[in-house]
Every structure is written in structure tokens, then in C-alpha cells.
Design a protein around this motif. Structure first.
Motif, PDB file in Angstrom:
ATOM      1  N   LEU A   1     -12.451   7.245  14.228  1.00 57.07           N
ATOM      2  CA  LEU A   1     -12.056   6.267  13.217  1.00 57.07           C
ATOM      3  C   LEU A   1     -13.005   6.169  12.029  1.00 57.07           C
ATOM      4  O   LEU A   1     -12.545   6.067  10.892  1.00 57.07           O
ATOM      5  CB  LEU A   1     -11.870   4.888  13.855  1.00 57.07           C
ATOM      6  CG  LEU A   1     -10.642   4.698  14.747  1.00 57.07           C
ATOM      7  CD1 LEU A   1     -10.565   3.254  15.220  1.00 57.07           C
ATOM      8  CD2 LEU A   1      -9.360   5.088  14.032  1.00 57.07           C
TER       9      LEU A   1
ATOM     10  N   SER B   1      -2.023  -2.521   5.389  1.00 55.04           N
ATOM     11  CA  SER B   1      -3.140  -3.269   4.821  1.00 55.04           C
ATOM     12  C   SER B   1      -2.750  -4.710   4.529  1.00 55.04           C
ATOM     13  O   SER B   1      -3.597  -5.608   4.521  1.00 55.04           O
ATOM     14  CB  SER B   1      -3.637  -2.596   3.538  1.00 55.04           C
ATOM     15  OG  SER B   1      -4.185  -1.328   3.827  1.00 55.04           O
TER      16      SER B   1
ATOM     17  N   PRO C   1      -9.739   4.539   3.146  1.00 55.48           N
ATOM     18  CA  PRO C   1     -10.034   3.143   3.471  1.00 55.48           C
ATOM     19  C   PRO C   1      -8.834   2.240   3.182  1.00 55.48           C
ATOM     20  O   PRO C   1      -7.983   2.575   2.355  1.00 55.48           O
ATOM     21  CB  PRO C   1     -11.210   2.823   2.546  1.00 55.48           C
ATOM     22  CG  PRO C   1     -11.075   3.781   1.407  1.00 55.48           C
ATOM     23  CD  PRO C   1     -10.459   5.022   1.971  1.00 55.48           C
ATOM     24  N   PRO C   2      -8.742   1.052   3.828  1.00 55.91           N
ATOM     25  CA  PRO C   2      -9.696   0.640   4.858  1.00 55.91           C
ATOM     26  C   PRO C   2      -9.300   1.062   6.276  1.00 55.91           C
ATOM     27  O   PRO C   2     -10.143   1.159   7.134  1.00 55.91           O
ATOM     28  CB  PRO C   2      -9.675  -0.885   4.744  1.00 55.91           C
ATOM     29  CG  PRO C   2      -8.266  -1.190   4.315  1.00 55.91           C
ATOM     30  CD  PRO C   2      -7.846  -0.058   3.424  1.00 55.91           C
ATOM     31  N   PHE C   3      -7.992   1.280   6.534  1.00 54.53           N
ATOM     32  CA  PHE C   3      -7.547   1.473   7.923  1.00 54.53           C
ATOM     33  C   PHE C   3      -7.047   2.880   8.212  1.00 54.53           C
ATOM     34  O   PHE C   3      -6.359   3.109   9.213  1.00 54.53           O
ATOM     35  CB  PHE C   3      -6.446   0.460   8.267  1.00 54.53           C
ATOM     36  CG  PHE C   3      -6.818  -0.972   8.053  1.00 54.53           C
ATOM     37  CD1 PHE C   3      -8.021  -1.477   8.535  1.00 54.53           C
ATOM     38  CD2 PHE C   3      -5.974  -1.828   7.352  1.00 54.53           C
ATOM     39  CE1 PHE C   3      -8.373  -2.796   8.333  1.00 54.53           C
ATOM     40  CE2 PHE C   3      -6.313  -3.154   7.146  1.00 54.53           C
ATOM     41  CZ  PHE C   3      -7.518  -3.646   7.627  1.00 54.53           C
ATOM     42  N   ALA C   4      -7.387   3.847   7.352  1.00 54.94           N
ATOM     43  CA  ALA C   4      -7.018   5.256   7.553  1.00 54.94           C
ATOM     44  C   ALA C   4      -5.505   5.454   7.606  1.00 54.94           C
ATOM     45  O   ALA C   4      -5.036   6.455   8.158  1.00 54.94           O
ATOM     46  CB  ALA C   4      -7.667   5.812   8.811  1.00 54.94           C
TER      47      ALA C   4
ATOM     48  N   GLN D   1     -11.453   6.521   8.383  1.00 57.57           N
ATOM     49  CA  GLN D   1     -11.408   5.371   7.485  1.00 57.57           C
ATOM     50  C   GLN D   1     -12.229   5.605   6.218  1.00 57.57           C
ATOM     51  O   GLN D   1     -11.892   5.071   5.159  1.00 57.57           O
ATOM     52  CB  GLN D   1     -11.881   4.127   8.219  1.00 57.57           C
ATOM     53  CG  GLN D   1     -10.916   3.676   9.308  1.00 57.57           C
ATOM     54  CD  GLN D   1     -11.353   2.407  10.006  1.00 57.57           C
ATOM     55  OE1 GLN D   1     -12.521   2.021   9.945  1.00 57.57           O
ATOM     56  NE2 GLN D   1     -10.428   1.733  10.669  1.00 57.57           N
TER      57      GLN D   1
END
Length: 370
Positions: free
Chosen positions: A42, A58, A50-53, A46
Motif C-alpha cells: 500500500l 475519496s 494518492p491518497p488511496f491508490a 498510495q
């Protein structure tokens, strides 16, 4: 009509991160044929996206966290989003109880995980966080909490400090502990204080995975999730009773989780609805005081001190507490190295210089000797 897993796969394929990870997969593909996503991957994913790949939307996040790694996590609003309330209920925690929550609320999600679970049960919560022992003892004196949530070693520290301060801690009769080792000696000590303790196993990404139940063997798996035990480093399922890597799938189209490995080892008990518990790490990542420590963090310290040779983080237990020591080949500024360790991991430890070439050449960076 599609199954919950097919609905979840279809939702995952609409997210860019999952679409890339599951490239070529059909929504009706068998679970065992799907690729594994490991938590250790992760941070790099990420950093690229970013932020959560691209693995989670989001938008719609009520709280945003930064865990060591770094790993960025968000959670939606609503009661008990990490689904930990059943673990508290298994300990006998119920509506009207006051819960002393000693997990951290600052940037990392641990405090909110247990806070939301207790509130979902109708409890009042003392948001103590870790440390601040003197203030926490005053809270115990005033509010007389019936239950404790935190690491098992901090429970012992608190109660011994209460004894020393002349504060009656016998109000705490129930506990849910996680984030650190809970060896038999400490279990016996806690039971000897008249406390019924349940051990919970989960992560910020997955929520509750399993928890102990008084009178039952192993740890009961959380409802609504799929747990597989596979041969480490592969996606190949192992038979019941054989130790392997834990994979978790959560059939939830709003936040798809598919064959995610938190990096832990366990084994399924007969019947497949319970696991033996935490049996070590499938990689070198270690968990200490509720925080993950990864080889990449130790490597970052090495880059900051290029004159040093090999580094090795050794984690042990002393006086029923987890402790860590960074061994570094060469000589240098000890306090600076200690501060670098704290900055990289978010945890306090010690550092010691050893002769050049004295550390083993076995490729290990983190030596978890617990």
C-alpha cells in the motif's frame, strides 16, 4: 441474480486501483482465482496515486488518518464502521457502561475504532488515549469505568499505578485488548484481577477480523467477511489446521476489499468459522503497541545515517511490555538515532551501536523475538 461477491467485484472494477490490480478478471470469477493484495504494497501504491491508490472512493469520508508506512486511510460516517462492537459485546460490555479507551486518537484510527464500537453499544467513553497515566487515574477515580479497551500491557501498567496511588481500580471488570502480545502469564495476571478479557484481531483497512469468546477455542471470525488461509506469498488455499497467510474479503460494493492480506499468519479451526489466533507475520512487518513497523521504515533510517552499516530492529518483551532496540553497525550520535527511530515508527525505543560486520547477513531487518 448476482451474488454479494459478484456485486463487490463489479464495484471494484469501477475503481482505477482495483481495475489495475484485477486486470482481466470477470465479475463472476471464483474468489480463489483472484490476485492477492498485500498491505505491505500500500505505501508504494498510495505514493503513486494518492491518497488511496484508487482502491477506495475519496469522497464520503468522515475521518482521514495517517498510519505509519505511511498508509492513508479514510472511514465513512455511521455507527461502528469498523464493526468492532461484537468484540466488546463478547466481553460483556453493554449499554450504560463507561468504557476507558486508551487507544490513540491522533492521526491513527485506533481510538476511533473502539470509541465508535462502544458508542454503538450505548456506552459512555473516556477518550484517554495512551500514556497520561496520572490523568487517566483521575478519570478512573471519578468515572469508575466498568471496561477497558487498549493494549494488554498498558492495562497492567494502569492497574499497578492505581494500586501505588491508592486508587481503587476494581471497577474495571471487563476488557477488550489488542495491538500487542497477550501471553499466558499476562492473561493469568489480568484474570487474577477479576477482569474478563477478550482479545480482538483486526486492522484499520479490514475492521474486525476475529475475536475470542469466553469458553470457545480460538478466535471467532467476524460476521459478513470471508477469511482464507493461503500458502505465504501465494494465493493457494491451505486446508483447515495448516498455518498460512491470512486473506480477507469483505463483500461490500461501497468499499470493496478483495483477498487483502494484512501480513499475518493463522490457521482455520475445524468448521472454518474460527481461527487459532495470531501466529506471527508472513513478512518482516511487526506490530507493536497497536502500530505496524515495516522494513521500509528501518531502511529510511539507514539512508539518513549513510555512515552506518547494517541496521536491525529487535523487538522483545520485558516486564510484560513490548520493547524495541535498534542495533546499528558503526559509531555515531546515539540520541539522534533514537529520535530517528521514533520519527520513523511513531514509537519509542532505544538504540545501540555494534561493531561493523557483526550483524547477521540473513536479510532480516526486523527481528521480532516475542
Amino acid at each position: 441474480m448476482e451474488t454479494p461477491l459478484e456485486n463487490t467485484l463489479r464495484a471494484a472494477l469501477a475503481l482505477p486501483g482495483w481495475a489495475a490490480h484485477l486486470a482481466g478478471v470477470r465479475a463472476d470469477a471464483p474468489l480463489a482465482s483472484l490476485p492477492v493484495l498485500r498491505k505491505a504494497d500500500l505505501p508504494a501504491m498510495q505514493a503513486t496515486s494518492p491518497p488511496f491508490a484508487g482502491l477506495a472512493p475519496s469522497a464520503g469520508r468522515a475521518r482521514l488518518f495517517v498510519s505509519p508506512g505511511p498508509i492513508f486511510e479514510g472511514v465513512g460516517d455511521g455507527p461502528d464502521p469498523w464493526r468492532f462492537a461484537p468484540a466488546l459485546a463478547a466481553a460483556g460490555i453493554a449499554a450504560g457502561d463507561v468504557v476507558l479507551n486508551t487507544f490513540g486518537y491522533h492521526l491513527t484510527p485506533g481510538g476511533f475504532i473502539f470509541d465508535s464500537a462502544a458508542r454503538a453499544l450505548g456506552c459512555a467513553v473516556i477518550p484517554a488515549g495512551p500514556g497520561n497515566t496520572a490523568q487517566t487515574l483521575e478519570a478512573i477515580r471519578a468515572y469508575r469505568p466498568a471496561a477497558y479497551t487498549g493494549t494488554p500491557d498498558f492495562l497492567k501498567i494502569l492497574l499497578e499505578a492505581a494500586d501505588a496511588a491508592g486508587i481503587d481500580g476494581s471497577c474495571i471488570t471487563r476488557a477488550v485488548v489488542t495491538g500487542a502480545a497477550f501471553p499466558p502469564s499476562l492473561r493469568e495476571w489480568v484474570a487474577g484481577r477479576g477482569i474478563s478479557a477478550v482479545e480482538a484481531y483486526g486492522t484499520a483497512e479490514l475492521g474486525l477480523i476475529a475475536h475470542t469468546v469466553p469458553g470457545e477455542a480460538g478466535m471467532r471470525l467476524a460476521e459478513g467477511i470471508i477469511v482464507e488461509i493461503v500458502r505465504p506469498g501465494t494465493g493457494d488455499n491451505l486446508p483447515e489446521g495448516e498455518i498460512g497467510e491470512v486473506l480477507v474479503t469483505i463483500p461490500d460494493p461501497s468499499h470493496p476489499i478483495i483477498r487483502f492480506s494484512p501480513g499475518d499468519m493463522s490457521a482455520l479451526l475445524p468448521g472454518g468459522r474460527a481461527i487459532r489466533g495470531w501466529l506471527g507475520r508472513a513478512d518482516q512487518t511487526a506490530k507493536m503497541r497497536g502500530m505496524f513497523i515495516r522494513p521500509e521504515q528501518i531502511a529510511a533510517i539507514g539512508r539518513a545515517f549513510p555512515a552506518l552499516g547494517r541496521l536491525r530492529l529487535r523487538i522483545t518483551r520485558q516486564d510484560e511490555q513490548d520493547v524495541m532496540e535498534l542495533l546499528a553497525e558503526g559509531q555515531g550520535d546515539g540520541p539522534a538515532l533514537v529520535e530517528a527511530l521514533r520519527a520513523a515508527t511513531g514509537l519509542r525505543g532505544t538504540a545501540r551501536f555494534v561493531p561493523q560486520g557483526s550483524l547477521p547477513t540473513d536479510g532480516r531487518v526486523i527481528d521480532d523475538a516475542r
